[in-house]
Design a protein around this motif. Structure first.
Motif, PDB file in Angstrom:
ATOM      1  N   PHE A 110       0.833  -1.204   0.000  1.00 36.48           N
ATOM      2  CA  PHE A 110       0.000   0.000   0.000  1.00 36.48           C
ATOM      3  C   PHE A 110       0.870   1.257   0.000  1.00 36.48           C
ATOM      4  O   PHE A 110       0.525   2.263  -0.645  1.00 36.48           O
ATOM      5  N   THR A 111       1.989   1.230   0.722  1.00 38.08           N
ATOM      6  CA  THR A 111       2.866   2.404   0.776  1.00 38.08           C
ATOM      7  C   THR A 111       3.454   2.708  -0.587  1.00 38.08           C
ATOM      8  O   THR A 111       3.527   3.871  -0.999  1.00 38.08           O
ATOM      9  N   VAL A 112       3.886   1.672  -1.289  1.00 37.37           N
ATOM     10  CA  VAL A 112       4.424   1.875  -2.631  1.00 37.37           C
ATOM     11  C   VAL A 112       3.361   2.456  -3.560  1.00 37.37           C
ATOM     12  O   VAL A 112       3.636   3.354  -4.365  1.00 37.37           O
ATOM     13  N   ILE A 113       2.140   1.951  -3.451  1.00 39.42           N
ATOM     14  CA  ILE A 113       1.048   2.475  -4.290  1.00 39.42           C
ATOM     15  C   ILE A 113       0.813   3.956  -3.990  1.00 39.42           C
ATOM     16  O   ILE A 113       0.653   4.778  -4.905  1.00 39.42           O
ATOM     17  N   LEU A 114       0.810   4.324  -2.703  1.00 40.89           N
ATOM     18  CA  LEU A 114       0.612   5.726  -2.325  1.00 40.89           C
ATOM     19  C   LEU A 114       1.755   6.594  -2.851  1.00 40.89           C
ATOM     20  O   LEU A 114       1.518   7.683  -3.392  1.00 40.89           O
ATOM     21  N   GLU A 115       2.988   6.125  -2.694  1.00 39.03           N
ATOM     22  CA  GLU A 115       4.128   6.908  -3.163  1.00 39.03           C
ATOM     23  C   GLU A 115       4.095   7.075  -4.671  1.00 39.03           C
ATOM     24  O   GLU A 115       4.377   8.158  -5.201  1.00 39.03           O
ATOM     25  N   TRP A 116       3.737   6.014  -5.371  1.00 39.71           N
ATOM     26  CA  TRP A 116       3.679   6.117  -6.833  1.00 39.71           C
ATOM     27  C   TRP A 116       2.544   7.044  -7.266  1.00 39.71           C
ATOM     28  O   TRP A 116       2.719   7.887  -8.151  1.00 39.71           O
ATOM     29  N   ALA A 117       1.374   6.913  -6.645  1.00 39.70           N
ATOM     30  CA  ALA A 117       0.216   7.714  -7.041  1.00 39.70           C
ATOM     31  C   ALA A 117       0.417   9.199  -6.740  1.00 39.70           C
ATOM     32  O   ALA A 117      -0.029  10.062  -7.505  1.00 39.70           O
ATOM     33  N   CYS A 118       1.091   9.496  -5.628  1.00 43.49           N
ATOM     34  CA  CYS A 118       1.196  10.889  -5.192  1.00 43.49           C
ATOM     35  C   CYS A 118       2.471  11.576  -5.660  1.00 43.49           C
ATOM     36  O   CYS A 118       2.471  12.793  -5.877  1.00 43.49           O
ATOM     37  N   THR A 119       3.550  10.837  -5.807  1.00 39.76           N
ATOM     38  CA  THR A 119       4.826  11.465  -6.164  1.00 39.76           C
ATOM     39  C   THR A 119       5.501  10.811  -7.359  1.00 39.76           C
ATOM     40  O   THR A 119       6.583  11.253  -7.744  1.00 39.76           O
ATOM     41  N   ARG A 120       4.883   9.762  -7.906  1.00 39.34           N
ATOM     42  CA  ARG A 120       5.459   9.013  -9.029  1.00 39.34           C
ATOM     43  C   ARG A 120       6.838   8.444  -8.686  1.00 39.34           C
ATOM     44  O   ARG A 120       7.696   8.306  -9.556  1.00 39.34           O
ATOM     45  N   ARG A 121       7.044   8.111  -7.398  1.00 39.45           N
ATOM     46  CA  ARG A 121       8.302   7.503  -6.990  1.00 39.45           C
ATOM     47  C   ARG A 121       8.415   6.117  -7.608  1.00 39.45           C
ATOM     48  O   ARG A 121       7.498   5.311  -7.516  1.00 39.45           O
ATOM     49  N   LEU A 244      12.194   8.122   9.285  1.00 37.53           N
ATOM     50  CA  LEU A 244      11.533   8.636   8.085  1.00 37.53           C
ATOM     51  C   LEU A 244      12.166   9.921   7.567  1.00 37.53           C
ATOM     52  O   LEU A 244      11.862  10.353   6.456  1.00 37.53           O
ATOM     53  N   ARG A 245      13.022  10.553   8.377  1.00 36.77           N
ATOM     54  CA  ARG A 245      13.754  11.716   7.878  1.00 36.77           C
ATOM     55  C   ARG A 245      14.701  11.334   6.752  1.00 36.77           C
ATOM     56  O   ARG A 245      15.031  12.166   5.894  1.00 36.77           O
ATOM     57  N   TYR A 246      15.139  10.078   6.736  1.00 41.08           N
ATOM     58  CA  TYR A 246      16.248   9.698   5.866  1.00 41.08           C
ATOM     59  C   TYR A 246      15.913   8.607   4.856  1.00 41.08           C
ATOM     60  O   TYR A 246      16.707   8.396   3.937  1.00 41.08           O
ATOM     61  N   ILE A 247      14.810   7.886   5.043  1.00 40.52           N
ATOM     62  CA  ILE A 247      14.485   6.826   4.082  1.00 40.52           C
ATOM     63  C   ILE A 247      13.030   6.931   3.673  1.00 40.52           C
ATOM     64  O   ILE A 247      12.204   7.503   4.385  1.00 40.52           O
ATOM     65  N   ALA A 248      12.709   6.358   2.511  1.00 39.65           N
ATOM     66  CA  ALA A 248      11.351   6.399   1.988  1.00 39.65           C
ATOM     67  C   ALA A 248      10.403   5.581   2.866  1.00 39.65           C
ATOM     68  O   ALA A 248      10.807   4.610   3.514  1.00 39.65           O
ATOM     69  N   ALA A 249       9.136   5.979   2.875  1.00 38.97           N
ATOM     70  CA  ALA A 249       8.154   5.267   3.681  1.00 38.97           C
ATOM     71  C   ALA A 249       8.005   3.824   3.224  1.00 38.97           C
ATOM     72  O   ALA A 249       7.773   2.923   4.045  1.00 38.97           O
ATOM     73  N   SER A 250       8.140   3.567   1.924  1.00 36.90           N
ATOM     74  CA  SER A 250       8.019   2.194   1.420  1.00 36.90           C
ATOM     75  C   SER A 250       9.138   1.317   1.962  1.00 36.90           C
ATOM     76  O   SER A 250       8.923   0.144   2.290  1.00 36.90           O
ATOM     77  N   THR A 251      10.336   1.871   2.072  1.00 35.05           N
ATOM     78  CA  THR A 251      11.440   1.120   2.659  1.00 35.05           C
ATOM     79  C   THR A 251      11.217   0.903   4.152  1.00 35.05           C
ATOM     80  O   THR A 251      11.457  -0.188   4.685  1.00 35.05           O
ATOM     81  N   ALA A 252      10.733   1.943   4.834  1.00 36.72           N
ATOM     82  CA  ALA A 252      10.501   1.842   6.283  1.00 36.72           C
ATOM     83  C   ALA A 252       9.477   0.767   6.612  1.00 36.72           C
ATOM     84  O   ALA A 252       9.689  -0.060   7.509  1.00 36.72           O
ATOM     85  N   THR A 253       8.349   0.754   5.892  1.00 35.15           N
ATOM     86  CA  THR A 253       7.317  -0.241   6.192  1.00 35.15           C
ATOM     87  C   THR A 253       7.792  -1.652   5.854  1.00 35.15           C
ATOM     88  O   THR A 253       7.373  -2.619   6.490  1.00 35.15           O
ATOM     89  N   LEU A 254       8.665  -1.766   4.860  1.00 32.49           N
ATOM     90  CA  LEU A 254       9.213  -3.085   4.533  1.00 32.49           C
ATOM     91  C   LEU A 254      10.138  -3.570   5.648  1.00 32.49           C
ATOM     92  O   LEU A 254      10.092  -4.747   6.047  1.00 32.49           O
ATOM     93  N   ILE A 255      10.954  -2.682   6.188  1.00 34.79           N
ATOM     94  CA  ILE A 255      11.872  -3.064   7.267  1.00 34.79           C
ATOM     95  C   ILE A 255      11.100  -3.485   8.512  1.00 34.79           C
ATOM     96  O   ILE A 255      11.538  -4.364   9.261  1.00 34.79           O
ATOM     97  N   THR A 256       9.935  -2.889   8.736  1.00 29.87           N
ATOM     98  CA  THR A 256       9.171  -3.237   9.942  1.00 29.87           C
ATOM     99  C   THR A 256       8.551  -4.631   9.866  1.00 29.87           C
ATOM    100  O   THR A 256       7.872  -5.043  10.815  1.00 29.87           O
ATOM    101  N   LEU A 257       8.802  -5.363   8.782  1.00 27.93           N
ATOM    102  CA  LEU A 257       8.450  -6.786   8.787  1.00 27.93           C
ATOM    103  C   LEU A 257       9.250  -7.545   9.851  1.00 27.93           C
ATOM    104  O   LEU A 257       8.912  -8.680  10.192  1.00 27.93           O
ATOM    105  N   LEU A 258      10.289  -6.894  10.378  1.00 28.86           N
ATOM    106  CA  LEU A 258      11.025  -7.499  11.491  1.00 28.86           C
ATOM    107  C   LEU A 258      10.150  -7.639  12.737  1.00 28.86           C
ATOM    108  O   LEU A 258      10.396  -8.530  13.571  1.00 28.86           O
ATOM    109  N   GLU A 259       9.153  -6.781  12.871  1.00 27.90           N
ATOM    110  CA  GLU A 259       8.312  -6.791  14.075  1.00 27.90           C
ATOM    111  C   GLU A 259       7.727  -8.166  14.397  1.00 27.90           C
ATOM    112  O   GLU A 259       7.853  -8.652  15.535  1.00 27.90           O
ATOM    113  N   PRO A 260       7.059  -8.855  13.441  1.00 22.93           N
ATOM    114  CA  PRO A 260       6.505 -10.161  13.792  1.00 22.93           C
ATOM    115  C   PRO A 260       7.569 -11.212  14.094  1.00 22.93           C
ATOM    116  O   PRO A 260       7.301 -12.158  14.839  1.00 22.93           O
TER     117      PRO A 260
END
Length: 303
Positions: A110-121, A244-260
């Motif tokens: 979902f984060t990647v979709i939002l980034e692409w839709a809003c900023t074309r990242r 989030l100051r230094y990395i994209a939200a899509s990368t951040a949410t992917l890294i938080t897969l460590l949580e489970p």
């Protein structure tokens, strides 16, 4: 400090947040008579108040920029408020395994979709492969865990839980993207997180009138509630906002897969849960996904 050092600090901060968030399931297991909705609302709501109090100076400094970003701020705040309610409801409706898989594994997409839709990242091949490994790992991790209390879950409730889990993933992605967007527009990371969580606190804390009957019934319940608010949520989201100051939200949410992964390891080591071989394979895939994101030659905008 060069760009690579900033990127490394951002990765480290998100990893720290994920480690703290991974302790919530084990902590909550010590207060089984407290509603998961109550713990979620109290933890996120109180953390929101603490973030606001801690960031009063930054909020005053950034108030003009926050007013310009008021729509994004409101969107992010409502997403923060909805996320814990949707996440815990998904697990209640469809079981811990399915609820966890849908909620956590859908957030990076979902984060990647939002980034692409809003900023074309653009989306890098590295990110796509990392997501594939991570999502597969989450699925195997969930199937390798015991599923207490979910044997009688009906098909209709399971599918409703899946939909609510997708809502949880979407709201997590939304407030992560909103925070990153405000930071990119010049709002400080502390102000971004504090303002969104302040909005969420206004929504969440009144809900405790309906769900929080046992929250402070015993010293253990009170200790669990306070721990959840102070450590995983308050400190965890300070780390998340800094990252989030230094990395994209899509990368951040992917890294938080460590949580489970952290949550399962603590459940096995502390609570005494059993993990099937598939779960250990899933952990390996998730760690591979994380390595693909953290061991890189240079940071890029695509995650």
């Amino acid at each position: 400090m060069d760009r690579m050092q900033h990127h490394t600090r951002g990765i480290a901060a998100i990893l720290a947040a994920s480690l703290l968030w991974g302790t919530t399931g084990t902590a909550a297991s010590f207060a089984p008579d407290v509603s998961a909705l109550a713990i979620g609302a109290f933890a996120m709501g109180v953390a929101g108040l603490l973030l606001v109090l801690r960031s009063l100076g930054e909020l005053a400094r950034d108030r003009a920029r926050l007013l310009v970003q008021s729509r994004i701020l409101l969107l992010g705040g409502l997403a923060v408020a909805i996320y814990p309610l949707a996440f815990y409801s998904a697990m209640r409706l469809s079981g811990v395994a399915v609820g966890t898989v849908v909620s956590i594994a859908s957030a990076p997409l979902f984060t990647v979709i939002l980034e692409w839709a809003c900023t074309r990242r653009s989306v890098s091949l590295r990110w796509g492969l990392s997501f594939a490994f991570g999502a597969a790992g989450i699925a195997l991790l969930a199937t390798g865990r015991p599923e207490p209390g979910s044997a009688d879950t009906g098909i209709a409730w399971t599918w409703l839980g899946v939909l609510v889990g997708l809502l949880a993933g979407l709201t997590y992605a939304t407030y992560s993207w909103a925070a990153r967007h405000m930071i990119e527009q010049g709002v400080g990371s502390a102000s971004s997180m504090a303002s969104m969580f302040g909005v969420a606190a206004i929504v969440l804390l009144p809900s405790l009138l309906l769900t929080g009957q046992n929250l402070f019934a015993t010293p253990i319940n009170a200790g669990v509630a306070l721990y959840m608010a102070l450590i995983p949520m308050f400190v965890g989201y300070l780390c998340f906002g800094y990252g989030l100051r230094y990395i994209a939200a899509s990368t951040a949410t992917l890294i938080t897969l460590l949580e489970p992964v952290v949550a399962v390891l603590l459940a096995v080591l502390v609570v005494g849960e059993w993990l099937a071989p598939a779960g250990w394979v899933g952990m390996t895939l998730i760690m591979l996904s994380l390595l693909m994101q953290t061991l890189r030659s240079s940071p890029d905008a695509s995650g």
